[in-house]
Scaffold this active site. Structure first.
Site, PDB file in Angstrom:
ATOM      1  N   CYS A 296       0.867  -1.176   0.000  1.00 33.64           N
ATOM      2  CA  CYS A 296       0.000   0.000   0.000  1.00 33.64           C
ATOM      3  C   CYS A 296       0.904   1.226   0.000  1.00 33.64           C
ATOM      4  O   CYS A 296       1.548   1.533   1.012  1.00 33.64           O
ATOM      5  CB  CYS A 296      -0.936   0.017   1.207  1.00 33.64           C
ATOM      6  SG  CYS A 296      -1.997   1.485   1.258  1.00 33.64           S
TER       7      CYS A 296
ATOM      8  N   CYS B  38      -5.069   5.786  -4.343  1.00 36.90           N
ATOM      9  CA  CYS B  38      -4.379   4.496  -4.248  1.00 36.90           C
ATOM     10  C   CYS B  38      -2.967   4.703  -4.776  1.00 36.90           C
ATOM     11  O   CYS B  38      -2.770   4.947  -5.969  1.00 36.90           O
ATOM     12  CB  CYS B  38      -5.111   3.428  -5.050  1.00 36.90           C
ATOM     13  SG  CYS B  38      -4.257   1.821  -5.040  1.00 36.90           S
TER      14      CYS B  38
END
Length: 293
Positions: free
Chosen positions: A79, A227
Site C-alpha cells: 500500500c 491508491c
C-alpha cells in the site's frame, strides 16, 4: 494495554484512510470480523481503507515491518499511501530524513520530501511479466492485454495495461474517467478469472503533457479517494505505451501524486502529502472507540 483495549492512530494519504496500530512492544491481533467492524463507519468503527500494524522488523537495517489488511479483513502485500504515512511516523520518531520499511512485498524506503507532511517512497521495480502480475494466461506484452467488459462488438471497456506494484493492477485508458460507473464495473473486473489474485482496477485519462486523471477500484476495499500503488502502476504503464515521459503527475480524487519511474534502475518513486488525523482508543469488547483528548 488490555488485550481488548487498543490505542490506534488515524491517518490518511490524499484521503486514502488508515487505522494504525503499534505492535512493536505488545502484539496486536484482531480477527477478520473485528477488522471489518473497525473499517465500517456505518457499524460504529472509526473507518479505514487499510488497517496498518507496525511490528518489529525481522531483518537487520529495517526500522519496522508494516502489515497491511484491507477493509474486507484480508491481508495484502503493498500500500503506497500507507507506506508514506508510516514512513512519516518513523522519521518523526527518529528525527531522521528517511526510514527503511519491510513489507510482505519487500523493502521500501521513505524519504523526507523537504516540505511538511510530504513524503517520497521508493516503491522498487514494477513487475511486468504476465506470470509476475499474475495473469491466468500468457501475454507476451502486458502493455495491452485482451480483456473487455460489455458486448463483443461494442465493449464498455477493453484492452487494459497490466502492472504489478506489490499488488496486481489493470489500467483502462479512457477519454473521460467520469463516463463510467466504477462502482458497478469495478467488482466485476476485480474478480475476473484472468486475475487469479484479483486486481485493482483503474480508469486513466490523459489530461495534459505528463498529467493523468485516475479513478481506482481497489480490491478488497472498493472505490477509494487515492491508491498509491495504482498511481505508480499508471506512472509505469503510461511511458510504456509512450503516452508520457517517466515523470508524471497523477491526479486522484484525493489529490495529486508525483511519480518518477527512474530510468537508471527502474525504481518507481512516489511523492505526496500525508495527514496525521488523531489518536484514539478501541474497545473491541464493547465495539466502541474514543478519540484521545
Amino acid at each position: 494495554m488490555s488485550a481488548r483495549h487498543i490505542p490506534f492512530r488515524k491517518m490518511n494519504g490524499l484521503g486514502n484512510t488508515f487505522v494504525v496500530f503499534d505492535a512493536r512492544q505488545e502484539p496486536v491481533t484482531l480477527t477478520a470480523e473485528e477488522r471489518r467492524w473497525v473499517a465500517d463507519e456505518a457499524a460504529g468503527g472509526p473507518g479505514f481503507d487499510q488497517m496498518i500494524t507496525i511490528e518489529k522488523p525481522t531483518v537487520g537495517g529495517m526500522d519496522a515491518f508494516m502489515r497491511i489488511h484491507n477493509a474486507d479483513g484480508g491481508e495484502v502485500d503493498a500500500c503506497g499511501n500507507a507506506t508514506r504515512c508510516i514512513g512519516w511516523l518513523l522519521m518523526q520518531e527518529a528525527n531522521n530524513s528517511f526510514a527503511n520499511i519491510l513489507t510482505n512485498a519487500g523493502f521500501l524506503k521513505a524519504i523526507d520530501a523537504g516540505e511538511p507532511h510530504m513524503v517520497t517512497v521508493d516503491m522498487g521495480m514494477p513487475r511486468l511479466e504476465w506470470q509476475d502480475i499474475p495473469l491466468a494466461e500468457e501475454f507476451a506484452d502486458t502493455r495491452v492485454i485482451e480483456l473487455q467488459i460489455g458486448p463483443i462488438d461494442d465493449p464498455i471497456l477493453h484492452s487494459p495495461s497490466a502492472v504489478n506494484m506489490g499488488n496486481p493492477h489493470a489500467i483502462f485508458w479512457v477519454d473521460n474517467v467520469e463516463a463510467y460507473d466504477l462502482e458497478k464495473i469495478g467488482p466485476l473486473l476485480e474478480h475476473h478469472p484472468i486475475f487469479p489474485e484479483r486486481a485493482n482496477i483503474s480508469l486513466a485519462q490523459l489530461i495534459g503533457e505528463n498529467e493523468i486523471r485516475l479513478k481506482v477500484w481497489e480490491r478488497g476495499v472498493g472505490q477509494t479517494r487515492a491508491c498509491g500503488t495504482a498511481a505508480c502502476a499508471v506512472g509505469v504503464a503510461a511511458p510504456r505505451k509512450k503516452l508520457t515521459d517517466r515523470k508524471t503527475v497523477i491526479h486522484l480524487p484525493g489529490g495529486p501524486l508525483a511519480i518518477h519511474w527512474r530510468e537508471e534502475d527502474d525504481h518507481v518513486l512516489m511523492t505526496g502529502a500525508i495527514e496525521d488525523e488523531y489518536k484514539g482508543q478501541l474497545d473491541l469488547d464493547a465495539r466502541s472507540w474514543t478519540k484521545d483528548h
